[in-house]
Structures are given as C-alpha cells and as structure tokens.
Motif scaffolding. Structure first.
Motif, mmCIF file in Angstrom:
data_model
loop_
_atom_site.group_PDB
_atom_site.id
_atom_site.type_symbol
_atom_site.label_atom_id
_atom_site.label_comp_id
_atom_site.label_asym_id
_atom_site.label_seq_id
_atom_site.Cartn_x
_atom_site.Cartn_y
_atom_site.Cartn_z
ATOM 1 N N ARG A 78 32.689 47.810 38.932
ATOM 2 C CA ARG A 78 32.099 47.836 37.343
ATOM 3 C C ARG A 78 32.451 47.863 35.647
ATOM 4 O O ARG A 78 32.236 48.232 34.813
ATOM 5 C CB ARG A 78 30.149 48.860 37.867
ATOM 6 C CG ARG A 78 29.989 48.539 39.052
ATOM 7 C CD ARG A 78 28.865 49.949 38.994
ATOM 8 N NE ARG A 78 29.152 51.044 39.476
ATOM 9 C CZ ARG A 78 29.098 51.077 40.520
ATOM 10 N NH1 ARG A 78 28.739 50.472 41.626
ATOM 11 N NH2 ARG A 78 29.903 52.083 41.182
ATOM 12 N N MET A 113 21.467 37.961 47.256
ATOM 13 C CA MET A 113 22.090 38.777 46.230
ATOM 14 C C MET A 113 21.094 38.758 45.078
ATOM 15 O O MET A 113 19.957 40.475 44.775
ATOM 16 C CB MET A 113 23.363 39.257 45.722
ATOM 17 C CG MET A 113 24.464 39.021 46.919
ATOM 18 S SD MET A 113 25.982 39.361 46.047
ATOM 19 C CE MET A 113 25.597 40.200 44.905
ATOM 20 N N ILE A 114 20.789 37.854 44.878
ATOM 21 C CA ILE A 114 19.818 38.016 43.963
ATOM 22 C C ILE A 114 18.506 38.284 43.994
ATOM 23 O O ILE A 114 17.508 39.001 43.440
ATOM 24 C CB ILE A 114 19.703 36.750 42.798
ATOM 25 C CG1 ILE A 114 20.917 36.961 41.775
ATOM 26 C CG2 ILE A 114 18.384 36.272 41.025
ATOM 27 C CD1 ILE A 114 21.633 35.296 41.294
ATOM 28 N N GLU A 116 17.396 39.880 46.718
ATOM 29 C CA GLU A 116 17.720 41.455 46.948
ATOM 30 C C GLU A 116 17.450 42.563 46.547
ATOM 31 O O GLU A 116 16.366 43.720 46.095
ATOM 32 C CB GLU A 116 18.567 42.227 48.538
ATOM 33 C CG GLU A 116 18.249 40.439 49.393
ATOM 34 C CD GLU A 116 19.425 41.222 50.409
ATOM 35 O OE1 GLU A 116 20.656 42.136 49.826
ATOM 36 O OE2 GLU A 116 20.382 40.871 50.760
ATOM 37 N N TYR A 117 17.781 42.322 44.855
ATOM 38 C CA TYR A 117 17.768 43.262 43.688
ATOM 39 C C TYR A 117 16.471 43.071 43.402
ATOM 40 O O TYR A 117 15.396 43.749 43.205
ATOM 41 C CB TYR A 117 18.991 42.212 42.423
ATOM 42 C CG TYR A 117 19.279 43.150 41.614
ATOM 43 C CD1 TYR A 117 19.838 44.793 41.047
ATOM 44 C CD2 TYR A 117 18.139 42.790 40.412
ATOM 45 C CE1 TYR A 117 19.307 45.430 39.936
ATOM 46 C CE2 TYR A 117 18.218 43.818 38.910
ATOM 47 C CZ TYR A 117 18.763 44.954 38.801
ATOM 48 O OH TYR A 117 18.616 45.454 37.407
ATOM 49 N N GLU A 118 15.620 41.418 43.129
ATOM 50 C CA GLU A 118 14.857 41.378 42.420
ATOM 51 C C GLU A 118 14.039 41.688 43.160
ATOM 52 O O GLU A 118 12.659 42.555 42.749
ATOM 53 C CB GLU A 118 14.265 39.693 42.423
ATOM 54 C CG GLU A 118 15.323 39.561 41.211
ATOM 55 C CD GLU A 118 15.101 37.670 41.449
ATOM 56 O OE1 GLU A 118 15.561 37.131 40.478
ATOM 57 O OE2 GLU A 118 14.524 37.052 42.293
ATOM 58 N N GLY A 120 13.736 44.929 44.896
ATOM 59 C CA GLY A 120 14.053 45.786 44.299
ATOM 60 C C GLY A 120 15.161 47.054 45.930
ATOM 61 O O GLY A 120 15.060 47.722 45.979
ATOM 62 N N GLU A 122 18.754 47.163 47.811
ATOM 63 C CA GLU A 122 20.647 47.416 47.049
ATOM 64 C C GLU A 122 21.670 46.157 48.342
ATOM 65 O O GLU A 122 21.488 45.285 49.392
ATOM 66 C CB GLU A 122 20.678 48.653 47.486
ATOM 67 C CG GLU A 122 20.388 49.671 46.281
ATOM 68 C CD GLU A 122 20.561 50.766 46.213
ATOM 69 O OE1 GLU A 122 21.830 51.034 46.536
ATOM 70 O OE2 GLU A 122 20.153 52.045 46.087
ATOM 71 N N SER A 123 22.123 45.304 47.778
ATOM 72 C CA SER A 123 22.811 45.058 48.344
ATOM 73 C C SER A 123 24.930 46.082 48.546
ATOM 74 O O SER A 123 24.224 46.497 47.897
ATOM 75 C CB SER A 123 23.023 43.653 47.911
ATOM 76 O OG SER A 123 23.557 44.158 46.468
#
Length: 123
Positions: A78, A113-114, A116-118, A120, A122-123
């Motif tokens: 990050r 991953m995208i 899962e993020y959309e 809500g 966490e990966s």
C-alpha cells in the motif's frame, strides 16, 4: 508509513524471524551468523530497529512477531502504491503488467478480487 518500511537487509532478516518464530535471541544470533554472516551486535542492532518499527518483540529473550508476514507485505505494498502511483491501484496494475500478458489464472484471480471488493468482502 515510509519511516516504518523495511530495507532489503531488514526484510531478509525479518524473513528469518518469521520462518523460525518464536525463536530465542541466542538462536537468532546463531541463525543470523550462519545465514547472513552477521556478528551478535549487528543482529541485536537490527532486531532493536525492527522492534521499534513495530514488526517484532523481544520479551524474555524470545523473539516473536507483532504483525504477520502478510500484514507487513500488505502495508509495504500500500505504501509503495501510494508513493509511486499516487495511491492509484489501476495505475500500478497498468505499469506492472506493461509488456506482459496475464495468464488466465492471474486474470481470473484479479476478477475474483474485484468482485469480492464490490460485494464488500475482503480478500
């Protein structure tokens, strides 16, 4: 965060600890001598720095982690994306994949991953 990032030597030393923890400080000195060619004073100096940065603790002569290898890698990543790409993950991915093709497995993993993020998660 940049003050707490690991240099290359620190990262290699941290990997030794994560791979052998919990480890006595005496055994860590021996391991550092064998793996890195370090003297006792170098081992304790670098260990102290990593303890101050919050990565490890040395309590009662036993060295263990405060954060996992995965947590450290995530924080480092990050910070890198923030510093080099203005925090833009798409800009980072564009630079990272420039000149190479993603395998189907890599592309599928990114899609998951995208998604899962959309949703809500966490990966």
């Amino acid at each position: 965060m940049s003050d707490n990032r690991l240099g290359l030597v620190e990262a290699h030393f941290a990997e030794l600890i994560w791979s052998h923890e919990p480890i006595s400080s005496g055994d860590l000195v021996k391991l550092s001598r064998a793996e890195l060619g370090w003297q006792k004073s170098t081992t304790y100096t670098v260990l102290k720095k990593l303890c101050e940065k919050g990565y490890f603790r040395n309590e009662g002569g036993i060295v263990s982690s405060r954060i996992s290898r995965e947590q450290a890698q995530a924080a480092e990543s990050r910070g890198y994306v923030a510093d080099r790409f203005g925090g833009s993950l798409p800009a980072f991915l564009t630079a990272f994949t420039a000149g190479r093709r993603l395998t189907q497995e890599e592309a599928d993993g990114l899609r998951r991953m995208i998604e899962e993020y959309e949703e809500g998660g966490e990966s």
